[in-house]
Design a protein around this motif. Structure first.
Motif, PDB file in Angstrom:
ATOM      1  N   SER A 159       0.862  -1.186   0.000  1.00 59.81           N
ATOM      2  CA  SER A 159       0.000   0.000   0.000  1.00 59.81           C
ATOM      3  C   SER A 159       0.904   1.244   0.000  1.00 59.81           C
ATOM      4  CB  SER A 159      -0.950  -0.015   1.192  1.00 59.81           C
ATOM      5  OG  SER A 159      -0.223   0.142   2.374  1.00 59.81           O
ATOM      6  N   PRO A 160       0.383   2.381  -0.502  1.00 58.11           N
ATOM      7  CA  PRO A 160       1.230   3.571  -0.694  1.00 58.11           C
ATOM      8  C   PRO A 160       2.006   4.017   0.546  1.00 58.11           C
ATOM      9  CG  PRO A 160      -0.944   3.936  -1.589  1.00 58.11           C
ATOM     10  CD  PRO A 160      -0.992   2.614  -0.930  1.00 58.11           C
ATOM     11  N   ASP A 161       1.427   3.882   1.740  1.00 55.22           N
ATOM     12  CA  ASP A 161       2.150   4.343   2.935  1.00 55.22           C
ATOM     13  C   ASP A 161       3.413   3.503   3.194  1.00 55.22           C
ATOM     14  OD1 ASP A 161       0.259   2.433   3.312  1.00 55.22           O
ATOM     15  OD2 ASP A 161      -0.472   3.170   5.231  1.00 55.22           O
ATOM     16  N   TYR A 162       3.377   2.233   2.820  1.00 47.64           N
ATOM     17  CA  TYR A 162       4.580   1.398   2.945  1.00 47.64           C
ATOM     18  C   TYR A 162       5.572   1.723   1.827  1.00 47.64           C
ATOM     19  CZ  TYR A 162       2.383  -1.516   6.509  1.00 47.64           C
ATOM     20  OH  TYR A 162       1.802  -1.966   7.665  1.00 47.64           O
ATOM     21  N   ARG A 163       5.029   1.885   0.611  1.00 47.29           N
ATOM     22  CA  ARG A 163       5.889   2.182  -0.548  1.00 47.29           C
ATOM     23  C   ARG A 163       6.717   3.441  -0.304  1.00 47.29           C
ATOM     24  NH1 ARG A 163       1.992   2.157  -5.869  1.00 47.29           N
ATOM     25  NH2 ARG A 163       0.728   0.410  -5.198  1.00 47.29           N
ATOM     26  N   ILE A 164       6.023   4.482   0.163  1.00 46.15           N
ATOM     27  CA  ILE A 164       6.684   5.784   0.311  1.00 46.15           C
ATOM     28  C   ILE A 164       7.832   5.694   1.319  1.00 46.15           C
ATOM     29  CG2 ILE A 164       6.295   8.127   1.251  1.00 46.15           C
ATOM     30  CD1 ILE A 164       3.655   8.106  -0.396  1.00 46.15           C
ATOM     31  N   VAL A 165       7.609   5.017   2.426  1.00 42.87           N
ATOM     32  CA  VAL A 165       8.660   4.877   3.441  1.00 42.87           C
ATOM     33  C   VAL A 165       9.841   4.078   2.877  1.00 42.87           C
ATOM     34  CG1 VAL A 165       9.202   3.798   5.664  1.00 42.87           C
ATOM     35  CG2 VAL A 165       7.133   5.171   5.432  1.00 42.87           C
ATOM     36  N   PHE A 166       9.546   2.989   2.188  1.00 45.50           N
ATOM     37  CA  PHE A 166      10.616   2.156   1.617  1.00 45.50           C
ATOM     38  C   PHE A 166      11.443   2.951   0.591  1.00 45.50           C
ATOM     39  CE2 PHE A 166      11.966  -0.590  -1.942  1.00 45.50           C
ATOM     40  CZ  PHE A 166      12.897  -1.376  -1.277  1.00 45.50           C
ATOM     41  N   VAL A 167      10.752   3.656  -0.300  1.00 42.39           N
ATOM     42  CA  VAL A 167      11.465   4.395  -1.363  1.00 42.39           C
ATOM     43  C   VAL A 167      12.298   5.533  -0.755  1.00 42.39           C
ATOM     44  CG1 VAL A 167      11.188   5.831  -3.433  1.00 42.39           C
ATOM     45  CG2 VAL A 167       9.816   3.762  -3.173  1.00 42.39           C
ATOM     46  N   LEU A 168      11.715   6.250   0.213  1.00 40.63           N
ATOM     47  CA  LEU A 168      12.464   7.359   0.823  1.00 40.63           C
ATOM     48  C   LEU A 168      13.732   6.851   1.516  1.00 40.63           C
ATOM     49  CD1 LEU A 168       9.619   9.570   2.364  1.00 40.63           C
ATOM     50  CD2 LEU A 168      11.141  10.227   0.497  1.00 40.63           C
ATOM     51  N   ARG A 169      13.614   5.722   2.200  1.00 40.45           N
ATOM     52  CA  ARG A 169      14.775   5.226   2.956  1.00 40.45           C
ATOM     53  C   ARG A 169      15.778   4.490   2.059  1.00 40.45           C
ATOM     54  NH1 ARG A 169      18.710   5.031   4.752  1.00 40.45           N
ATOM     55  NH2 ARG A 169      19.552   3.971   6.556  1.00 40.45           N
ATOM     56  N   ASP A 170      15.284   3.524   1.309  1.00 35.09           N
ATOM     57  CA  ASP A 170      16.217   2.616   0.643  1.00 35.09           C
ATOM     58  C   ASP A 170      16.623   3.042  -0.764  1.00 35.09           C
ATOM     59  OD1 ASP A 170      16.627   0.998   2.766  1.00 35.09           O
ATOM     60  OD2 ASP A 170      14.995  -0.368   2.298  1.00 35.09           O
ATOM     61  N   ILE A 171      15.840   3.859  -1.411  1.00 38.17           N
ATOM     62  CA  ILE A 171      16.250   4.313  -2.745  1.00 38.17           C
ATOM     63  C   ILE A 171      16.776   5.741  -2.664  1.00 38.17           C
ATOM     64  CG2 ILE A 171      15.538   4.672  -5.148  1.00 38.17           C
ATOM     65  CD1 ILE A 171      13.508   2.377  -4.695  1.00 38.17           C
ATOM     66  N   GLU A 172      16.063   6.592  -1.920  1.00 41.88           N
ATOM     67  CA  GLU A 172      16.508   7.989  -1.820  1.00 41.88           C
ATOM     68  C   GLU A 172      17.552   8.190  -0.717  1.00 41.88           C
ATOM     69  OE1 GLU A 172      15.518  10.307  -4.122  1.00 41.88           O
ATOM     70  OE2 GLU A 172      14.651   8.534  -5.054  1.00 41.88           O
TER      71      GLU A 172
END
Lengths: 97, 193
Positions: free
Chosen positions: B137-150
């Motif tokens: 779900s978007p709330d999990y996606r956003i946290v993952f992308v901010l931490r692990d990709i960005e």
């Protein structure tokens, strides 16, 4: 699953890896986890697969297309012009009233 | 870009300087696009969200007070646009990560290939990553992308998402564990032997 080094179980270590990967590496808890990982084949494999998973996402990020950049700049120029027109209309109106 | 240079550019853009705005696009649009793409896994949607984000920047730039980093402010705006877009998606596609069992790994950990990129074709990898992210779900996606990709810290993510630090860590834990489990059948050694 094993509970050997420093009385930490693999499950606790996996939770820790997921939560803290890349952070807080000098804490006492982290040192115990590192020690466990070094001695536990399950956890070192888990940690390694986690790093590879993150690496896959990082290496598959696209670059911003040139055309998209051009479209964006054009769109912002139009928006800027329309904002300035609106402001000068409002100034003009307020002067005349 | 240095903070002083960033500050000067933002002040110029606030006064309607076209070239300063272009420079901000040059500097920050690739970051906004990359983030959007990794959250929505679709080029067209990512371009749309990038445009919407910069239109919001243009409208709200006078509210930016330089107390936080400009990039942090941008991530907040783009995250909101990604959320708005994701609300239109069907919620029943998302996996439930509420139970600990849903993120537990296999009983005996299967090691991944030394080089996960070597055996699976590039197009197939892209499809698998898309599929994995889209199940979150978007709330999990956003946290993952901010931490692990960005590469943002949990404190920065907490400010951007308005979540407490423990909540950020909990979502990160579940998102990482889910994605790792989801991809394991494709990249683990024993599945190819």
């Amino acid at each position: 699953m094993t509970e050997h080094a420093h009385n930490i179980s693999c499950i606790e270590v996996w939770r820790y890896i997921c939560r803290h990967h890349g952070e807080d590496e000098n804490s006492k808890e982290c040192q115990a986890v590192k020690q466990h990982i070094a001695e536990c084949p399950h956890c070192s494999a888990y940690c390694d697969s986690m790093e590879k998973m993150i690496g896959l996402f990082r290496s598959n990020s696209p670059t911003f297309p040139e055309q998209a950049k051009k479209n964006l700049v054009d769109l912002l120029h139009e928006a800027l012009i329309s904002t300035k027109d609106k402001q000068s209309d409002e100034t003009g109106n307020s002067t005349t009233t | 870009m240095e903070r002083a240079e960033e500050f000067e550019l933002i002040e110029k853009a606030k006064s309607g300087d076209k070239h300063a705005l272009e420079k901000l696009v040059e500097e920050f649009a690739p970051m906004v696009f990359r983030f959007s793409f990794n959250v929505c896994r679709n080029q067209e949607k990512a371009e749309h969200t990038t445009q919407e984000t910069f239109l919001s920047v243009l409208k709200k730039l006078h509210q930016f007070d330089n107390r936080s980093k400009f990039s942090t402010w941008l991530y907040t705006i783009v995250s909101n646009h990604c959320f708005m877009l994701a609300r239109k998606e069907k919620a029943n596609r998302f996996v439930s990560l509420d139970e600990e069992e849903s993120v537990m790994p296999e009983k005996t950990i299967t090691p991944w290939e030394e080089s996960p990129l070597s055996r699976v074709e590039q197009g197939e990898i892209r499809r698998l990553l898309d599929e994995g992210i889209e199940r979150l779900s978007p709330d999990y996606r956003i946290v993952f992308v901010l931490r692990d990709i960005e590469g943002l810290s949990t404190n920065e993510i907490s400010k951007i998402t308005n979540l407490s630090v423990p909540a950020v860590k909990s979502r990160l834990h579940r998102a990482r564990a889910f994605l790792r489990n989801f991809l394991t059948p494709y990249f683990a050694e024993e599945f190819h032997d």
